[in-house]
Design a protein around this motif. Structure first.
Motif, PDB file in Angstrom:
ATOM      1  N   GLY A  11      -1.328 -15.534  45.005  1.00  0.00           N
ATOM      2  CA  GLY A  11      -0.323 -16.612  45.034  1.00  0.00           C
ATOM      3  C   GLY A  11      -0.919 -17.933  45.477  1.00  0.00           C
ATOM      4  N   ASN A  13      -1.815 -20.850  43.385  1.00  0.00           N
ATOM      5  CA  ASN A  13      -1.811 -22.073  42.575  1.00  0.00           C
ATOM      6  C   ASN A  13      -0.913 -23.141  43.195  1.00  0.00           C
ATOM      7  OD1 ASN A  13       0.676 -21.029  41.931  1.00  0.00           O
ATOM      8  ND2 ASN A  13       0.423 -21.129  39.700  1.00  0.00           N
ATOM      9  N   SER A  14      -0.491 -22.916  44.454  1.00  0.00           N
ATOM     10  CA  SER A  14       0.372 -23.878  45.136  1.00  0.00           C
ATOM     11  C   SER A  14       0.341 -23.614  46.637  1.00  0.00           C
ATOM     12  CB  SER A  14       1.802 -23.695  44.579  1.00  0.00           C
ATOM     13  OG  SER A  14       2.799 -24.028  45.502  1.00  0.00           O
ATOM     14  N   ILE A  16       0.297 -22.926  50.585  1.00  0.00           N
ATOM     15  CA  ILE A  16      -0.654 -22.391  51.569  1.00  0.00           C
ATOM     16  C   ILE A  16      -1.816 -21.669  50.880  1.00  0.00           C
ATOM     17  CG2 ILE A  16      -0.921 -20.679  53.422  1.00  0.00           C
ATOM     18  CD1 ILE A  16       1.955 -21.362  54.300  1.00  0.00           C
ATOM     19  N   SER A  35      -1.850 -16.458  40.297  1.00  0.00           N
ATOM     20  CA  SER A  35      -0.388 -16.420  40.310  1.00  0.00           C
ATOM     21  C   SER A  35       0.041 -15.558  39.118  1.00  0.00           C
ATOM     22  CB  SER A  35       0.233 -17.811  40.237  1.00  0.00           C
ATOM     23  OG  SER A  35       1.646 -17.696  40.379  1.00  0.00           O
ATOM     24  N   ASP A  63       0.794 -10.375  38.317  1.00  0.00           N
ATOM     25  CA  ASP A  63       2.122 -10.479  38.928  1.00  0.00           C
ATOM     26  C   ASP A  63       2.173  -9.584  40.174  1.00  0.00           C
ATOM     27  OD1 ASP A  63       4.779 -10.368  39.643  1.00  0.00           O
ATOM     28  OD2 ASP A  63       5.522 -10.201  37.578  1.00  0.00           O
ATOM     29  N   MET A  64       2.266 -10.215  41.331  1.00  0.00           N
ATOM     30  CA  MET A  64       2.207  -9.472  42.602  1.00  0.00           C
ATOM     31  C   MET A  64       3.486  -8.671  42.875  1.00  0.00           C
ATOM     32  SD  MET A  64      -0.813  -9.865  43.861  1.00  0.00           S
ATOM     33  CE  MET A  64      -1.396  -9.845  42.187  1.00  0.00           C
ATOM     34  N   ASN A  86      -1.347 -13.651  50.250  1.00  0.00           N
ATOM     35  CA  ASN A  86      -0.530 -14.824  50.551  1.00  0.00           C
ATOM     36  C   ASN A  86       0.747 -14.905  49.718  1.00  0.00           C
ATOM     37  OD1 ASN A  86      -0.122 -17.855  51.344  1.00  0.00           O
ATOM     38  ND2 ASN A  86      -0.197 -17.845  49.086  1.00  0.00           N
ATOM     39  N   ALA A 137       1.385 -13.796  57.053  1.00  0.00           N
ATOM     40  CA  ALA A 137       2.721 -13.311  57.432  1.00  0.00           C
ATOM     41  C   ALA A 137       3.588 -14.533  57.693  1.00  0.00           C
ATOM     42  CB  ALA A 137       2.618 -12.376  58.637  1.00  0.00           C
ATOM     43  N   TYR A 151      13.175 -11.139  53.975  1.00  0.00           N
ATOM     44  CA  TYR A 151      11.951 -11.866  54.339  1.00  0.00           C
ATOM     45  C   TYR A 151      11.452 -11.418  55.715  1.00  0.00           C
ATOM     46  CZ  TYR A 151       8.821 -15.932  54.789  1.00  0.00           C
ATOM     47  OH  TYR A 151       7.719 -16.760  54.943  1.00  0.00           O
ATOM     48  N   LYS A 155       8.016  -9.447  56.369  1.00  0.00           N
ATOM     49  CA  LYS A 155       6.952 -10.054  57.189  1.00  0.00           C
ATOM     50  C   LYS A 155       6.652  -9.203  58.421  1.00  0.00           C
ATOM     51  CE  LYS A 155       6.061 -13.688  54.612  1.00  0.00           C
ATOM     52  NZ  LYS A 155       4.768 -13.813  53.904  1.00  0.00           N
ATOM     53  N   GLY A 182       4.310 -21.213  61.303  1.00  0.00           N
ATOM     54  CA  GLY A 182       5.669 -21.735  61.428  1.00  0.00           C
ATOM     55  C   GLY A 182       5.972 -22.496  60.157  1.00  0.00           C
ATOM     56  N   VAL A 184       5.426 -24.983  57.353  1.00  0.00           N
ATOM     57  CA  VAL A 184       4.280 -25.684  56.771  1.00  0.00           C
ATOM     58  C   VAL A 184       4.804 -26.569  55.648  1.00  0.00           C
ATOM     59  CG1 VAL A 184       2.023 -25.397  55.699  1.00  0.00           C
ATOM     60  CG2 VAL A 184       2.885 -23.623  57.239  1.00  0.00           C
ATOM     61  N   THR A 186       4.721 -27.466  52.490  1.00  0.00           N
ATOM     62  CA  THR A 186       4.249 -27.125  51.145  1.00  0.00           C
ATOM     63  C   THR A 186       5.236 -27.744  50.151  1.00  0.00           C
ATOM     64  OG1 THR A 186       5.564 -25.106  51.100  1.00  0.00           O
ATOM     65  CG2 THR A 186       3.331 -24.910  51.962  1.00  0.00           C
TER      66      THR A 186
HETATM   67  P1  NAD Z   1       4.738 -21.627  47.575  1.00  0.00           P
HETATM   68  O1  NAD Z   1       5.964 -21.327  46.822  1.00  0.00           O
HETATM   69  O2  NAD Z   1       4.163 -23.017  47.548  1.00  0.00           O
HETATM   70  O3  NAD Z   1       3.572 -20.618  47.172  1.00  0.00           O
HETATM   71  C1  NAD Z   1       3.837 -19.284  46.837  1.00  0.00           C
HETATM   72  C2  NAD Z   1       2.755 -18.839  45.897  1.00  0.00           C
HETATM   73  O4  NAD Z   1       3.023 -17.487  45.521  1.00  0.00           O
HETATM   74  C3  NAD Z   1       2.723 -19.666  44.620  1.00  0.00           C
HETATM   75  O5  NAD Z   1       1.381 -19.880  44.239  1.00  0.00           O
HETATM   76  C4  NAD Z   1       3.438 -18.761  43.613  1.00  0.00           C
HETATM   77  O6  NAD Z   1       3.007 -18.994  42.287  1.00  0.00           O
HETATM   78  C5  NAD Z   1       2.994 -17.409  44.119  1.00  0.00           C
HETATM   79  N1  NAD Z   1       3.831 -16.315  43.650  1.00  0.00           N
HETATM   80  C6  NAD Z   1       5.180 -16.174  43.725  1.00  0.00           C
HETATM   81  N2  NAD Z   1       5.559 -15.034  43.127  1.00  0.00           N
HETATM   82  C7  NAD Z   1       4.427 -14.437  42.677  1.00  0.00           C
HETATM   83  C8  NAD Z   1       4.176 -13.247  41.960  1.00  0.00           C
HETATM   84  N3  NAD Z   1       5.167 -12.426  41.573  1.00  0.00           N
HETATM   85  N4  NAD Z   1       2.889 -12.958  41.644  1.00  0.00           N
HETATM   86  C9  NAD Z   1       1.873 -13.783  42.002  1.00  0.00           C
HETATM   87  N5  NAD Z   1       2.070 -14.924  42.677  1.00  0.00           N
HETATM   88  C10 NAD Z   1       3.331 -15.242  43.011  1.00  0.00           C
HETATM   89  O7  NAD Z   1       5.039 -21.189  49.086  1.00  0.00           O
HETATM   90  P2  NAD Z   1       4.173 -21.320  50.421  1.00  0.00           P
HETATM   91  O8  NAD Z   1       5.053 -22.024  51.367  1.00  0.00           O
HETATM   92  O9  NAD Z   1       2.816 -21.828  50.158  1.00  0.00           O
HETATM   93  O10 NAD Z   1       4.107 -19.785  50.867  1.00  0.00           O
HETATM   94  C11 NAD Z   1       2.918 -19.010  50.801  1.00  0.00           C
HETATM   95  C12 NAD Z   1       2.999 -17.871  51.803  1.00  0.00           C
HETATM   96  O11 NAD Z   1       3.123 -18.403  53.115  1.00  0.00           O
HETATM   97  C13 NAD Z   1       4.207 -16.954  51.584  1.00  0.00           C
HETATM   98  O12 NAD Z   1       3.842 -15.609  51.836  1.00  0.00           O
HETATM   99  C14 NAD Z   1       5.181 -17.451  52.635  1.00  0.00           C
HETATM  100  O13 NAD Z   1       6.081 -16.457  53.034  1.00  0.00           O
HETATM  101  C15 NAD Z   1       4.221 -17.826  53.757  1.00  0.00           C
HETATM  102  N6  NAD Z   1       4.801 -18.761  54.730  1.00  0.00           N
HETATM  103  C16 NAD Z   1       5.159 -20.033  54.369  1.00  0.00           C
HETATM  104  C17 NAD Z   1       5.699 -20.894  55.331  1.00  0.00           C
HETATM  105  C18 NAD Z   1       6.076 -22.325  55.014  1.00  0.00           C
HETATM  106  O14 NAD Z   1       6.686 -22.982  55.855  1.00  0.00           O
HETATM  107  N7  NAD Z   1       5.753 -22.874  53.873  1.00  0.00           N
HETATM  108  C19 NAD Z   1       5.866 -20.443  56.638  1.00  0.00           C
HETATM  109  C20 NAD Z   1       5.495 -19.136  56.959  1.00  0.00           C
HETATM  110  C21 NAD Z   1       4.961 -18.298  55.999  1.00  0.00           C
END
Ligand code: NAD
Length: 256
Positions: A11, A13-14, A16, A35, A63-64, A86, A137, A151, A155, A182, A184, A186
Motif C-alpha cells: 500500500g 503509492n500514497s 505513509i 497497491s 490486492d492486499m 502498511n 499499526a 479498525y 490494529k 497518531g 499523520v 496524508t
Molecule cells: P492512504 O489511503 O494514503 O494509503 C493507503 C495505501 O494503501 C494506499 O497506497 C492504497 O492504495 C493502499 N491500499 C488500500 N487498499 C489496498 C489493497 N486492497 N491492496 C493494496 N493496497 C491497498 O492512507 P495512510 O494514511 O497513508 O495509511 C497507511 C497506513 O497507516 C494504514 O495502515 C493506516 O491504518 C495507517 N495509519 C494512518 C494514520 C493517519 O493518520 N494517516 C494513522 C495511524 C495509522
C-alpha cells in the motif's frame, strides 16, 4: 546503510507507505512499492523515486484484500529482506450498524494481509539469517475510539501478530515490530479538512488543532517522513535487539 537489501512496502503509492518507501530508498534499499491498481502512473511513481534516490524501485500490483495476491507479491519480488506491512483502509460506523462487507475488508486488508506477506517472506529471511518486519499499526492498536470497531480490532490484531512473529523468530537475526502512528497528514487526512472546517465553522488551523488533533497532545500532525525515518531506524543495527514491541509516533496520544 541498506544497500543490498530488498524492501517491500504494501500500500505504498500514497501516504505513509510512500513516505516509508522513499526513506528506505534514500537509505539505499531496493524497494518494491505496491497497491491494487496497475496504472501507468503507478509504474511512473516507482521510476520517479528511483531517479530521485538512485535506488532500484519497482511497482508490483497486488490486492492486499486477497491472501493469494499477498503471497504472490512476495514471490514476484523474489523475496525480501525488509517487509513493511502498511496497506490499510478505514470505515466509521456504530458497531450495530457496521456493514459486514466493510468489517471483512478492513480485517482482510489491515490485518490478514500482514499474516500472508509475513508467512511468504519469512522462509527467505530465515535462510539469510537477517530480516526486518515493520508493521504500520496505529495509536488505535493500543487504544480505542468509538465507531471504529473493525479498525481498532484489526490494529490490535496487528500488534498481537507482531509480538507472536517476533517470538517465533527471536535469535535468528529477524525482528518484527509495529509503528503506531497518531494522526499523520496524508492525502486521506488532508481531504477531510475542508469538510471539518464547514461542519465546525472553523478556519483550517483551528479545526486541525481543536477537532482533528484533540487527542494528540502535541497538537501537531506526525509526518510521513517521520514514519519513514522510524522504519529506517528499525532496520538499522542499532535496533537489532528491538523486537516484538511497538513504537508510538503519536505526539503523546497514548501517554494520556
Ligand atoms: P492512504 O489511503 O494514503 O494509503 C493507503 C495505501 O494503501 C494506499 O497506497 C492504497 O492504495 C493502499 N491500499 C488500500 N487498499 C489496498 C489493497 N486492497 N491492496 C493494496 N493496497 C491497498 O492512507 P495512510 O494514511 O497513508 O495509511 C497507511 C497506513 O497507516 C494504514 O495502515 C493506516 O491504518 C495507517 N495509519 C494512518 C494514520 C493517519 O493518520 N494517516 C494513522 C495511524 C495509522
Amino acid at each position: 546503510m541498506l544497500a543490498g537489501k530488498t524492501a517491500i512496502v504494501t500500500g505504498s503509492n500514497s501516504g505513509i507507505g510512500l513516505g516509508v518507501a522513499i526513506e528506505l530508498a534514500k537509505a539505499g534499499a531496493a524497494v518494491v512499492i505496491n497497491s491494487f491498481t496497475d496504472r501507468e502512473e503507478d509504474h511512473a511513481l516507482a521510476a520517479q523515486i528511483a531517479a530521485e534516490t538512485g535506488a532500484p524501485v519497482r511497482y508490483i500490483a497486488a490486492d492486499m484484500s486477497k491472501g493469494d495476491d499477498c503471497r504472490a507479491l512476495v514471490e514476484k519480488a523474489g523475496g525480501c529482506d525488509i517487509l513493511v506491512n502498511n496497506a490499510g483502509i478505514q470505515y466509521v460506523a456504530a458497531v450495530d450498524e457496521f456493514p459486514v462487507e466493510k468489517w471483512n475488508a478492513i480485517l482482510a486488508i489491515n490485518l490478514s494481509s500482514a499474516f500472508h506477506t509475513t508467512a511468504a517472506a519469512l522462509p527467505g529471511m530465515k535462510a539469510k539469517g537477517w530480516g526486518r518486519i515493520v508493521n504500520i499499526a496505529s495509536a488505535h492498536g493500543l487504544t480505542a475510539s468509538p465507531f471504529k470497531s473493525a479498525y481498532v480490532a484489526a490494529k490490535h490484531g496487528v500488534v498481537g501478530l507482531t509480538k507472536t512473529v517476533a517470538l517465533e523468530v527471536a535469535g535468528q537475526g529477524i525482528t518484527c515490530n509495529a509503528i503506531c502512528p497518531g494522526y499523520v497528514l496524508t492525502p486521506l487526512v488532508e481531504a477531510q479538512i475542508p469538510d471539518q472546517m464547514k461542519v465546525h465553522n472553523m478556519d483550517r488551523d483551528t479545526v486541525i488543532r481543536e477537532v482533528m488533533l484533540q487527542r494528540q497532545p502535541s497538537r501537531q500532525f506526525a509526518t510521513v517522513e517521520q514514519m519513514g525515518g522510524t522504519a529506517v531506524f528499525l532496520c538499522s543495527d542499532a535496533a537489532a535487539q528491538i523486537t516484538g514491541t511497538t513504537i508510538s509516533v503519536d505526539g503523546g496520544w497514548t501517554a494520556l
